[in-house]
Write an enzyme that holds these catalytic residues in place. Structure first.
Site, PDB file in Angstrom:
ATOM      1  N   TYR A  58      38.745 -19.887  39.013  1.00 30.76           N
ATOM      2  CA  TYR A  58      38.273 -19.580  40.358  1.00 30.76           C
ATOM      3  C   TYR A  58      36.764 -19.355  40.339  1.00 30.76           C
ATOM      4  O   TYR A  58      36.277 -18.364  39.796  1.00 30.76           O
ATOM      5  CB  TYR A  58      38.963 -18.333  40.913  1.00 30.76           C
ATOM      6  CG  TYR A  58      40.469 -18.408  41.015  1.00 30.76           C
ATOM      7  CD1 TYR A  58      41.146 -19.634  40.998  1.00 30.76           C
ATOM      8  CD2 TYR A  58      41.229 -17.249  41.121  1.00 30.76           C
ATOM      9  CE1 TYR A  58      42.523 -19.686  41.091  1.00 30.76           C
ATOM     10  CE2 TYR A  58      42.613 -17.298  41.223  1.00 30.76           C
ATOM     11  CZ  TYR A  58      43.257 -18.514  41.201  1.00 30.76           C
ATOM     12  OH  TYR A  58      44.631 -18.568  41.295  1.00 30.76           O
ATOM     13  N   PRO A 206      51.488 -16.482  50.235  1.00 32.16           N
ATOM     14  CA  PRO A 206      52.675 -16.063  50.997  1.00 32.16           C
ATOM     15  C   PRO A 206      52.514 -16.229  52.501  1.00 32.16           C
ATOM     16  O   PRO A 206      53.502 -16.152  53.233  1.00 32.16           O
ATOM     17  CB  PRO A 206      52.810 -14.582  50.628  1.00 32.16           C
ATOM     18  CG  PRO A 206      51.402 -14.151  50.345  1.00 32.16           C
ATOM     19  CD  PRO A 206      50.774 -15.335  49.652  1.00 32.16           C
TER      20      PRO A 206
END
Length: 330
Positions: A58, A206
């Site tokens: 990242y 999610p």
């Protein structure tokens, strides 16, 4: 502040029931703001979040460095999860999967340095490349655990069969894969395998990369450099079809008296005490909205209705481009 806690496999570690995904603080979701991100990290810890999820890929190490600066003033107050195995060249989305023992060790040492910690609480293989014998990869992780460099082992986006093989070689405390109302593939065997081997399940994206909140009307509204502009589910035709999912989430949330984000996270939390969603955000307002899910209770009738309303395969479009699918379901 103390949030609900959930055990991380058989590792002896436990986490707040919701963790925080830190990826977007460094890349993939448009412009970044370090001051804003640091403020969000501080707010998360103050609210009781104890699990912070990152990876060496990242921002090409930037995300670990950012988290390391935060952790420096909060020793012993937070758990850090990071990952290795996705090798990328600076400025490129392209990646190769490297699970060689030499690479795993090199990556672990580099992550320890960037994070500024003596041990990584949860260390994942970000993707699996089965060209490297699983025995070699898991053996390397077991050795790092014996040396005290990592406290627990995790795997990302693995198949049920691979998870069972891996757990027979080295204890696996956690599996991380995408799981949400529009991505229910883990229910096809991986969740059962996690329970068989005693691994917790960490659900990333999610909220469907923000889509399930209803905040994204079209890909053109996204910031320049936002990778969702190239994600198949956000392509024009697919996005239009997927708006029906958002409409249903919004309607059910309205009836429940909560926000769409809270409904989507509450549904995940209700799938089992071994599931820990890790919604990512770089904004304090979204953080607090997400944490509100811990106060939303869904009964059996409501869960059954939601399961029927959002069946497996409902979403239009693949989860990633072909490049992004490397190592998925290995």
């Amino acid at each position: 502040m103390q949030l609900q806690q959930r055990r991380i496999g058989h590792s002896g570690l436990s986490s707040s029931a919701l963790g925080l995904g830190c990826m977007g603080m460094s890349e993939f979701y448009g412009a970044t703001d370090e001051a804003q991100s640091m403020a969000t990290l501080e707010a998360a810890l103050a609210a009781g979040v104890t699990l912070f999820d990152t990876a060496d890929a990242y921002g090409f190490g930037h995300n670990e460095q950012l988290l390391g600066r935060f952790l420096a003033s909060h020793r012993g107050q937070a758990l850090v999860a990071t990952k290795c195995g996705l090798a990328r060249e600076a400025g490129s989305y392209a990646r190769r999967v490297d699970n060689s023992p030499a690479y795993i060790r090199q990556a672990c040492v580099a992550s320890l340095t960037r994070l500024g910690v003596d041990a990584i609480d949860l260390f994942y293989l970000h993707r699996l490349n089965l060209d490297t014998p699983l025995e070699d990869s898991m053996g390397s992780l077991a050795q790092l655990m014996q040396e005290g460099k990592i406290r627990a082992v995790g795997l990302c986006e693995v198949s049920a069969a691979t998870l069972r093989r891996a757990a027979a070689l080295c204890p696996v405390a956690a599996v991380q894969s995408e799981y949400s109302l529009w991505t229910r593939e883990p229910e096809q065997g991986v969740l059962a395998a996690c329970r068989d081997v005693g691994a917790s399940f960490f659900a990333y994206s999610p909220l469907g990369r923000g889509f399930l909140t209803g905040a994204i009307a079209d890909a053109a509204s996204l910031d320049a450099g936002d990778f969702r502009q190239f994600n198949p589910r956000f392509a024009a035709d697919n996005l239009a079809r997927n708006q029906a999912i958002v409409a249903q989430v919004r309607d059910i949330a309205r009836a429940k008296g909560c926000t769409p984000a809270q409904l989507a996270l509450a549904w995940l939390l209700a799938q089992g005490d071994d599931i820990i969603p890790i919604p990512g955000t770089k904004r304090i307002a979204y953080l607090h909205d997400n944490l509100g899910a811990l106060g939303v209770q869904l009964d059996g009738v409501e869960l059954a209705a939601m399961n029927a309303a959002f069946p497996l395969g409902m979403a239009a479009g693949a989860r990633y481009t072909e490049e992004g699918m490397k190592g998925v379901d290995a």
